[in-house]
Design a protein around this motif. Structure first.
Motif, short mmCIF file in Angstrom:
data_model
loop_
_atom_site.label_atom_id
_atom_site.label_comp_id
_atom_site.label_asym_id
_atom_site.label_seq_id
_atom_site.Cartn_x
_atom_site.Cartn_y
_atom_site.Cartn_z
N ILE A 149 -16.37 22.38 -48.82
CA ILE A 149 -15.54 21.64 -47.88
C ILE A 149 -16.39 20.91 -46.85
N THR A 150 -17.39 21.58 -46.31
CA THR A 150 -18.16 21.02 -45.19
C THR A 150 -19.34 20.16 -45.64
N ALA A 167 -20.35 15.95 -41.38
CA ALA A 167 -19.33 15.61 -42.37
C ALA A 167 -17.98 15.32 -41.73
N SER A 168 -17.14 14.62 -42.49
CA SER A 168 -15.83 14.20 -41.98
C SER A 168 -14.79 15.31 -42.07
N TRP A 169 -15.12 16.45 -42.66
CA TRP A 169 -14.15 17.55 -42.80
C TRP A 169 -13.57 17.98 -41.46
N ARG A 170 -14.31 17.75 -40.40
CA ARG A 170 -13.90 18.22 -39.07
C ARG A 170 -12.65 17.52 -38.56
N SER A 199 -9.95 16.87 -40.44
CA SER A 199 -8.81 17.23 -41.27
C SER A 199 -8.30 18.60 -40.85
N ARG A 244 -8.45 21.15 -43.74
CA ARG A 244 -9.80 21.63 -44.07
C ARG A 244 -10.34 22.57 -42.99
N GLN A 251 -8.80 25.89 -43.50
CA GLN A 251 -9.39 26.60 -44.64
C GLN A 251 -10.75 27.20 -44.28
N VAL A 252 -11.58 26.42 -43.61
CA VAL A 252 -12.91 26.90 -43.24
C VAL A 252 -12.81 28.04 -42.24
#
Length: 355
Positions: free
Chosen positions: A52-53, A60-63, A65, A68, A71-72
């Protein structure tokens, strides 16, 4: 960012208690098989996190969402649980825990002592009446994940198999101080602080000034996973307890923390309303000045509010306890504009009595 505040609440309530069925390991298997199974689960969790990260979690852009991040957050909780299950307390680990515990205890004491010293200095200085509405002394102790040197590489890293540095990077973003603007931060390990009270005197003791470490009184804080037979001879300080119990770090994580940041700051605050009124303005005015301030504001009230309603709502916003206590009573101006002066005078008298 309401969803981030909700995640923080969820973490504090449930994070360290999550024990999904898939995390559990059968008790009847041999110790070697148990370790292998736990390690396999840990690797699976960390692979899912990095999927994910990415390998550079800070960039990364996961932050951005919500899904996401949720989930993390849950996976980091799983990781903490598994690492604590794997912790075997080798002699080297016990020795290192003694070292970390002593270091954090010492830093906590230094934070309190230096905060008290600076507070005493403030008490002896003259006040800048043109600026100093409030003065605050604050001490904080934090873990600071800066670069790879902040996370130690130890002799049994292979036993755990965790990608400690990358996982620390993820935790730092999810719960770290840098992002406390989102109200999702772990913030400090230990803290102390006080707004200037002119009734204090420099010759008072640290305890009298409110800068005593009441939490470390010689009783161990070995709760949760820290309640381990191999650690029984260590009087666990509150700082170690805080990291291992209230934050998403496992005991193996704590043993690898290598950068602690202890800081004491003094903030001089100048707080002014649009009309020039300064913080605590009601402490230095007559009743007529107190009343006139609200009357002037009421001139520009929304058209749907009566005079008394506006005055009541405005005072509730500033003095909630004093104003709410008058609701429904003989001085309630919310329902009767004619009672506005009596209402304001009752609040003014209560404020003056409390000075």
């Amino acid at each position: 960012m309401k969803w981030i505040r909700e995640l923080k609440r969820r973490w504090m309530l449930y994070g360290l208690r999550r024990k999904h069925e898939w995390l559990k390991v059968p008790e009847e298997i041999s110790p070697d098989k148990r370790v292998k199974l736990l390690r396999r689960k840990l690797w699976n969790v960390e692979r899912r996190i990095l999927k994910i990260t990415g390998k550079e979690p800070d960039r990364a852009s996961w932050r951005y969402s919500q899904k996401r991040v949720e989930q993390v957050c849950e996976l980091i909780s799983d990781r903490c649980y598994l690492l604590n299950q794997l912790f075997i307390a080798t002699p080297a680990e016990v020795e290192r825990m003694e070292q970390v515990n002593a270091r954090l205890y010492d830093l906590t004491q230094k934070m309190y002592r230096r905060s008290a010293e600076l507070y005493r200095q403030i008490l002896t200085r003259s006040r800048n009446e043109d600026f100093d509405d409030d003065i605050v002394v604050e001490g904080t102790l934090k873990f600071s994940r800066n670069d790879r040197s902040s996370v130690l590489e130890l002799e049994n890293d292979a036993y755990y198999g965790s990608d400690f540095y990358r996982m620390f990077s993820v935790i730092d973003w999810l719960f770290g101080n840098e992002y406390s603007d989102f109200e999702f931060g772990i913030e400090e390990i230990e803290s102390c602080g006080k707004n200037l009270d002119r009734s204090d005197t420099p010759d008072s003791t640290d305890k009298e000034l409110g800068f005593d470490d009441w939490s470390d009184d010689g009783t161990t804080w070995a709760d949760g996973w820290l309640h381990h037979p191999a650690l029984d001879n260590i009087c666990i300080c509150h700082a170690v307890h805080d990291v291992c119990t209230h934050k998403p770090y496992s005991i193996p994580d704590v043993l690898r923390m290598n950068d602690f940041w202890c800081e004491v700051t003094v903030r001089y605050q100048h707080i002014v309303e649009q009309d020039g009124s300064r913080m605590g303005w009601w402490e230095h005015c007559s009743f007529e000045q107190f009343r006139d301030k609200f009357y002037k504001e009421a001139v520009h009230r929304p058209s749907e509010l009566r005079f008394g309603q506006f005055i009541f709502n405005r005072t509730v916003a500033i003095f909630p306890g004093e104003a709410e206590a008058l609701r429904g009573g003989t001085h309630d101006c919310f329902h009767d504009d004619a009672k506005t002066d009596d209402f304001l005078e009752a609040i003014y008298d209560k404020l003056q009595a409390d000075l």
